[in-house]
Design an enzyme around this catalytic site. Structure first.
Site, PDB file in Angstrom:
ATOM      1  N   GLU A 160       0.863  -1.183   0.000  1.00  0.00           N
ATOM      2  CA  GLU A 160       0.000   0.000   0.000  1.00  0.00           C
ATOM      3  C   GLU A 160       0.890   1.220   0.000  1.00  0.00           C
ATOM      4  O   GLU A 160       1.737   1.385   0.882  1.00  0.00           O
ATOM      5  CB  GLU A 160      -0.863   0.020   1.264  1.00  0.00           C
ATOM      6  CG  GLU A 160      -2.202  -0.632   1.079  1.00  0.00           C
ATOM      7  CD  GLU A 160      -3.089  -0.440   2.298  1.00  0.00           C
ATOM      8  OE1 GLU A 160      -4.060  -1.173   2.407  1.00  0.00           O
ATOM      9  OE2 GLU A 160      -2.786   0.435   3.136  1.00  0.00           O
ATOM     10  N   ASP A 216      -5.582  10.265   9.270  1.00  0.00           N
ATOM     11  CA  ASP A 216      -4.271   9.808   9.713  1.00  0.00           C
ATOM     12  C   ASP A 216      -3.845  10.408  11.038  1.00  0.00           C
ATOM     13  O   ASP A 216      -4.082  11.579  11.314  1.00  0.00           O
ATOM     14  CB  ASP A 216      -3.228  10.142   8.642  1.00  0.00           C
ATOM     15  CG  ASP A 216      -3.366   9.232   7.435  1.00  0.00           C
ATOM     16  OD1 ASP A 216      -3.297   8.001   7.628  1.00  0.00           O
ATOM     17  OD2 ASP A 216      -3.581   9.743   6.327  1.00  0.00           O
TER      18      ASP A 216
END
Lengths: 275, 416
Positions: A49, A60
């Protein structure tokens, strides 16, 4: 069959759990990424990824936020990430690569242009964090014809109705976010994860990866016992950050860490076989 | 390439011109704008919030409590004041000021926080979070949290914490925890990012009070509905006073909550011009501004599709405005839609023009406006002389200028 589907079919036949590392493309500088991808494959990564830097990464935690800021400061944009995948593909035609990021850079490039160029570069799928199925029609209509898989997140808050909705649009695999929180969060409750995975599998025939909160061999092993793939991001990025001033040492450090995770996962897989 | 969404957008735009206005649709879209672009973890909580908000907005007991609070705690209705001396000086249209600066806490922000806090309580949430730029929404959130005994955490960019010390202290006095956000550009947009991250982590007990008409559905519609009391009162007050509606309604636009609050009840009155005034900073040509509607492009940020300040790679760029409350790279999706349909007009004025209007109103009317509001005043000062004396402009005087004393003094070379 897509590279992702092929991978999971092979792993299923072998009775193995996938290891999926995440790194932010271009962190801490653009030269690190492609050699690092090859080293991760050699150390046991089954699928990579690659994070696409975006200025406002709302999903995040601090570790990946800082990686994003480093990559942006180094000038890395979506086009550069596609170039990195193209360079990786020159030497590796089997390991799937999924781009993980946010919608706006794709939308500004033009979703149609992105779909064509990503497929041409050798990208296998996308996980666009801020595009839930309700908003995905346009994007899906452009990515699918190019053979790109649309990977979706599922969360502890996804009820049966939402799981069914995602079942209707997801391809490749689905990504279960093991904790309520941002990337790099703690407190992984493996019993709760196991229960939720049963609920998901009842509706979605695709492989299920589990991420968020996996920090080391033992937590990777616990997840491997219940999931089809173990996804590790912040714990890798944190190790990279510690070596920011000596980027040449990053590939070794990440490879060592992945090998440890791989061993822990393999031990669990071997136990499954025996059972 | 024209996508299905493009074609639908054109159809909706044509339709909105002909029939009554009824936006957003069930999924929170204003034409192609708005929507719900968030990580999966937030989808279910947003659905729950939408359900609660739609339920309580029709619940007589909830509405009665809201009305009481707006009257006795906020101090509504706010007056509509005829700025006769300033109108005479400008030499044209009669200017009326909707005095939101006279609300408790000194700005329109509290209309929304009172509403959302009541909703939070009904939903059984014990903790509220908020983002703030200039600190006005943070203060308004801390205020209602104190009154209702809710825990309150306010996210504020490190840069804004430094330039709005007085408001930081006010929030702490009110019992709120102020978290200084050190990521990204360390301003309002990053405070919003951080608040979203908190919400994802603490959704079980936490209610996120967004301060403007941006964010994922239902926020743009919900905040508009709580702020629409401004326009409803204005409509009644102008009809009572002059027997007719105003010719122009005008407000500054950052995220756009005070503007939509004033505009919304006039949307179906085709003869009422609606003008939103953005922060032109050092001038649109310099790139140092915060005017996405005038000089930005559509994109997706903070859960909705709207006009943004962004570069050619889709990265959000840093904005500039003399006023911290307008220093935001996005704008509410309904404004994007009103712009595309032509129902509202959007213009920008510079820092300097806003500052001149700040001084102008202060000296002629004895009202010190917020620097945000001064942008609307500055455009009114240009427009009024082009209009007849029997025409009227209503400006939303969205906040008072006390918080801006340091900024204005510094520009005059004085350290307080």
């Amino acid at each position: 069959m897509s590279r992702i589907a092929e991978l999971f079919e092979r792993l299923r036949d072998e009775g193995r759990t996938a290891l999926i590392p995440f790194v932010t493309a271009g962190d801490p500088n653009p030269d690190v990424t492609v050699p690092l991808m090859h080293r991760m494959v050699a150390a046991g990564a089954d699928l990579i990824e690659l994070g696409v830097p975006f200025s406002d990464p709302i999903a995040d935690g601090p570790v990946i936020q800082r990686a994003t800021e480093r990559a942006l400061a180094a000038g890395v944009r979506l086009r550069d990430v596609l170039d990195m995948v193209r360079a990786f593909r020159a030497e590796n035609s089997t390991t799937p690569v999924v781009l993980m990021g946010y919608l706006n850079p794709i939308e500004i490039m033009g979703a149609e242009t992105f779909a064509t160029e990503a497929a041409a570069a050798g990208v296998d799928g996308t996980l666009v964090v801020d595009v839930p199925p309700e908003e995905a029609a346009d994007l899906a209509g452009l990515l699918r014809p190019q053979g790109l898989d649309l990977v979706y997140l599922l969360a502890p808050t996804s009820d049966a109705e939402r799981i069914a909705r995602i079942a209707g649009v997801a391809s490749g695999f689905v990504y279960y976010v093991a904790v309520k929180g941002v990337t790099g969060a703690g407190n992984l409750d493996i019993d709760a994860v196991g229960g939720k995975l049963e609920e998901i599998r009842a509706q979605i025939p695709l492989p299920v990866g589990v991420g968020f909160g996996i920090k080391d061999g033992p937590s990777a092993a616990r997840v491997a016992a219940v999931a089809d793939a173990v996804i590790v991001g912040s714990a890798i990025v944190q190790r990279m950050e510690a070596l920011m001033e000596q980027p040449a040492r990053i590939p070794d450090a990440v490879a060592d860490f992945l090998r440890a995770l791989r061993q822990a996962i393999d031990a669990v897989d071997a136990g499954k076989e025996g059972a | 390439m024209a996508t299905v969404a493009d074609e639908m957008h054109e159809q909706h735009a044509a339709q909105a011109k002909q029939t009554g206005y009824h936006y957003p649709d069930a999924n929170g879209h204003f034409g192609r704008y708005g929507g719900r672009f968030v990580p999966e973890t937030l989808m279910h909580p947003l659905a729950e919030l939408t359900e609660a908000y739609e339920h309580y907005l029709k619940d007589p007991a909830f509405l009665a409590e809201l009305d009481n609070d707006l009257r006795d705690y906020v101090g509504r209705p706010s007056p509509l004041y005829h700025a006769e001396r300033w109108s005479r000086e400008l030499g044209g249209a009669q200017i009326f000021l909707k005095r939101e600066d006279l609300n408790h806490t000194g700005a329109h922000k509290v209309n929304n926080t009172v509403g959302q806090a009541l909703l939070a309580k009904r939903m059984g949430k014990t903790r509220i979070i908020a983002e703030t730029g200039a600190g006005q929404h943070g203060v308004a959130s801390a205020t209602v949290a104190a009154r209702m005994g809710l825990e309150c955490v306010v996210y504020m960019g490190e840069v804004d914490v430094a330039r709005q010390q007085a408001n930081v202290y006010r929030m702490r006095l009110l019992g709120a925890e102020v978290v200084s956000v050190k990521s990204g550009s360390r301003t309002l947009k990053d405070a919003l990012n951080e608040a979203m991250r908190d919400w994802v982590t603490n959704i079980d007990n936490t209610f996120y009070i967004i301060g403007t008409v941006a964010g994922p559905h239902p926020y743009p519609a919900m905040v508009r509905d709580f702020q629409a009391v401004i326009g409803r009162e204005t409509r009644t007050q102008t009809l009572e006073r002059a027997g007719r509606l105003p010719d122009v309604v005008m407000a500054c636009v950052g995220g756009g909550s005070n503007a939509i609050g004033l505009f919304y009840p006039f949307i179906d009155d085709a003869d009422v011009r609606m003008i939103g005034v953005e922060a032109g900073g050092e001038g649109l040509a310099t790139g140092h501004h915060a005017a996405p509607l005038c000089a930005g492009t559509p994109g997706v940020l903070h859960g909705n599709r709207t006009y943004l300040m962004e570069d050619e790679d889709g990265q959000i760029v840093e904005t500039h405005s003399i006023s911290a409350g307008l220093d935001y790279p996005g704008v509410g999706p309904e404004h994007a839609w009103l712009k595309d349909t032509g129902r509202a007009e959007y213009v920008a004025v510079s820092d300097g023009e806003a500052l001149a209007a700040f001084h102008g109103l202060t000296r002629t009317e004895g009202i010190i406006p917020a620097l945000e509001t001064s942008h609307a005043l500055a455009y009114a000062a240009k427009l009024a002389p082009t209009m007849r004396r029997d025409q009227t402009i209503v400006i939303n005087l969205s906040g008072r200028g006390d918080k801006d004393m340091d900024t204005v003094a510094r520009l005059d070379g004085i350290v307080l």
